[in-house]
Design an enzyme around this catalytic site. Sequence first.
Site, PDB file in Angstrom:
ATOM      1  N   GLN A   1      -5.225  -1.496   9.330  1.00 39.55           N
ATOM      2  CA  GLN A   1      -5.083  -2.827   8.742  1.00 39.55           C
ATOM      3  C   GLN A   1      -5.640  -3.892   9.691  1.00 39.55           C
ATOM      4  OE1 GLN A   1      -3.946  -3.180   5.617  1.00 39.55           O
ATOM      5  NE2 GLN A   1      -4.063  -5.400   5.575  1.00 39.55           N
TER       6      GLN A   1
ATOM      7  N   LYS B   1       0.831  -1.214   0.000  1.00 38.87           N
ATOM      8  CA  LYS B   1       0.000   0.000   0.000  1.00 38.87           C
ATOM      9  C   LYS B   1       0.860   1.255   0.000  1.00 38.87           C
ATOM     10  CE  LYS B   1      -3.934  -2.369   2.013  1.00 38.87           C
ATOM     11  NZ  LYS B   1      -4.902  -2.592   3.092  1.00 38.87           N
TER      12      LYS B   1
ATOM     13  N   ASP C   1     -11.708   2.409   3.632  1.00 34.97           N
ATOM     14  CA  ASP C   1     -12.095   0.993   3.582  1.00 34.97           C
ATOM     15  C   ASP C   1     -13.604   0.835   3.408  1.00 34.97           C
ATOM     16  OD1 ASP C   1      -9.976  -0.867   3.811  1.00 34.97           O
ATOM     17  OD2 ASP C   1      -9.718  -0.401   5.940  1.00 34.97           O
TER      18      ASP C   1
HETATM   19  N1  L34 Z   1      -8.466  -2.551   6.915  1.00 35.98           N
HETATM   20  N2  L34 Z   1      -7.640  -4.647   6.371  1.00 35.98           N
HETATM   21  C1  L34 Z   1      -8.181  -3.471   5.978  1.00 35.98           C
HETATM   22  N3  L34 Z   1      -8.444  -3.194   4.675  1.00 35.98           N
HETATM   23  C2  L34 Z   1      -8.152  -4.097   3.713  1.00 35.98           C
HETATM   24  O1  L34 Z   1      -8.459  -3.842   2.445  1.00 35.98           O
HETATM   25  C3  L34 Z   1      -7.562  -5.311   4.076  1.00 35.98           C
HETATM   26  N4  L34 Z   1      -7.177  -6.262   3.142  1.00 35.98           N
HETATM   27  C4  L34 Z   1      -7.336  -7.677   3.473  1.00 35.98           C
HETATM   28  C5  L34 Z   1      -6.668  -7.903   4.837  1.00 35.98           C
HETATM   29  N5  L34 Z   1      -6.898  -6.810   5.779  1.00 35.98           N
HETATM   30  C6  L34 Z   1      -7.337  -5.583   5.428  1.00 35.98           C
HETATM   31  C7  L34 Z   1      -6.137  -6.112   2.296  1.00 35.98           C
HETATM   32  O2  L34 Z   1      -5.593  -5.039   2.090  1.00 35.98           O
HETATM   33  C8  L34 Z   1      -6.601  -8.343   2.332  1.00 35.98           C
HETATM   34  N6  L34 Z   1      -5.813  -7.300   1.714  1.00 35.98           N
HETATM   35  C9  L34 Z   1      -4.832  -7.493   0.715  1.00 35.98           C
HETATM   36  C10 L34 Z   1      -4.128  -6.451   0.144  1.00 35.98           C
HETATM   37  C11 L34 Z   1      -3.161  -6.668  -0.811  1.00 35.98           C
HETATM   38  C12 L34 Z   1      -2.861  -7.932  -1.222  1.00 35.98           C
HETATM   39  C13 L34 Z   1      -3.562  -8.983  -0.673  1.00 35.98           C
HETATM   40  C14 L34 Z   1      -4.543  -8.763   0.293  1.00 35.98           C
HETATM   41  C15 L34 Z   1      -1.777  -8.141  -2.221  1.00 35.98           C
HETATM   42  O3  L34 Z   1      -0.982  -7.273  -2.451  1.00 35.98           O
HETATM   43  N7  L34 Z   1      -1.693  -9.334  -2.821  1.00 35.98           N
HETATM   44  C16 L34 Z   1      -0.693  -9.697  -3.801  1.00 35.98           C
HETATM   45  C17 L34 Z   1       0.313 -10.659  -3.230  1.00 35.98           C
HETATM   46  C18 L34 Z   1       0.984 -10.198  -1.985  1.00 35.98           C
HETATM   47  C19 L34 Z   1       1.911 -11.237  -1.397  1.00 35.98           C
HETATM   48  O4  L34 Z   1       2.908 -11.564  -2.034  1.00 35.98           O
HETATM   49  O5  L34 Z   1       1.600 -11.736  -0.290  1.00 35.98           O
HETATM   50  C20 L34 Z   1      -1.393 -10.427  -4.951  1.00 35.98           C
HETATM   51  O6  L34 Z   1      -0.864 -10.394  -6.046  1.00 35.98           O
HETATM   52  O7  L34 Z   1      -2.450 -11.025  -4.713  1.00 35.98           O
END
Ligand code: L34
Length: 285
Positions: A97, A53, A120
């Site tokens: 988060q 982020k 959010d």
């Molecule tokens: N308050 N908490 C709040 N807001 C959110 O919107 C979230 N979420 C979920 C968990 N807690 C939260 C996220 O941001 C899940 N989440 C989230 C954000 C980004 C990614 C996955 C989940 C992400 O960047 N995923 C990458 C891979 C990252 C890695 O290597 O672990 C992808 O390509 O899917």
Amino acid sequence: MAKIIDGKAISAEIRKEICEEVKSFEAENGFLPGLAVIIVGENPASKVYVRNKKKACEDVGFYSEVIEMPEETSEEELLSVIDRLNNDKKIHGILVQLPLPKHINEESVLLKINPAKDVDAFHPFNVGKIMTGNYDLAPCTPAGVMELIRRSGVEIRGKECVIVGRSNIVGKPQAMLMLAADATVTICHSRTKDLADVCRRADILVAAIGKPNFFGADMVKEGAVVIDVGINRGDDGKLVGDVNFAEVEPKASYITPVPGGVGPMTITMLLKNTLTAAKVSAKKH
Ligand code: L34
């Protein structure tokens, strides 16, 4: 053979659009959109997401702050940080988060965030607005799913959408956004009878239950659009979705990969919400 919905590429496209908008926003208003992300404790997955982020904010030229607080932070301390950010003119979006350490009450924290800065869209005020269909800020993951479907050229109106998962973060708001887009919506969960039968009705299947490789070919209709919201970490540290990609991909018409599908879009929609919140605040001043 399904077309792969490339969340990274679609994200890059939208982030470029946001980057341009930030430039004209700053020229017009003399300040940048600002996002504050609070992370409490040491959850390794949360740390990765928060890092992503922060980098996304830098890429589009936002002002951003990451506030790292120790695991033993009291609820009062967290609430007072939120209070300070609520009153900080540089900050238009506040995100705490999740998950939070067990001794902190999540609802009290979400209630403390000024709804106008709640990027959010988890505050009950914003949840209510999503329910009535009159909102500026849509929850990031469901909004990202909608954008992935739309930008792939898939029509949502009139379609059978089956959402598996009923969380406040994904399943429930996803249903509202799909309903607003004129889909016929079914929400399933762990107690649903004949889950595979219901899933096989789906023109668009949204998998969000958090069980690795749970959805096999037997749960997917030929030609369905399959959106995998699951992010499960295997013992080897590798990410696996809720969908058994190898089995389902040959049957689907479109499918999202994990990683590189919904995850990057969640962050992109966070950027979009922050820009929206900054625009709303600029209009008021
Ligand atoms: N308050 N908490 C709040 N807001 C959110 O919107 C979230 N979420 C979920 C968990 N807690 C939260 C996220 O941001 C899940 N989440 C989230 C954000 C980004 C990614 C996955 C989940 C992400 O960047 N995923 C990458 C891979 C990252 C890695 O290597 O672990 C992808 O390509 O899917």
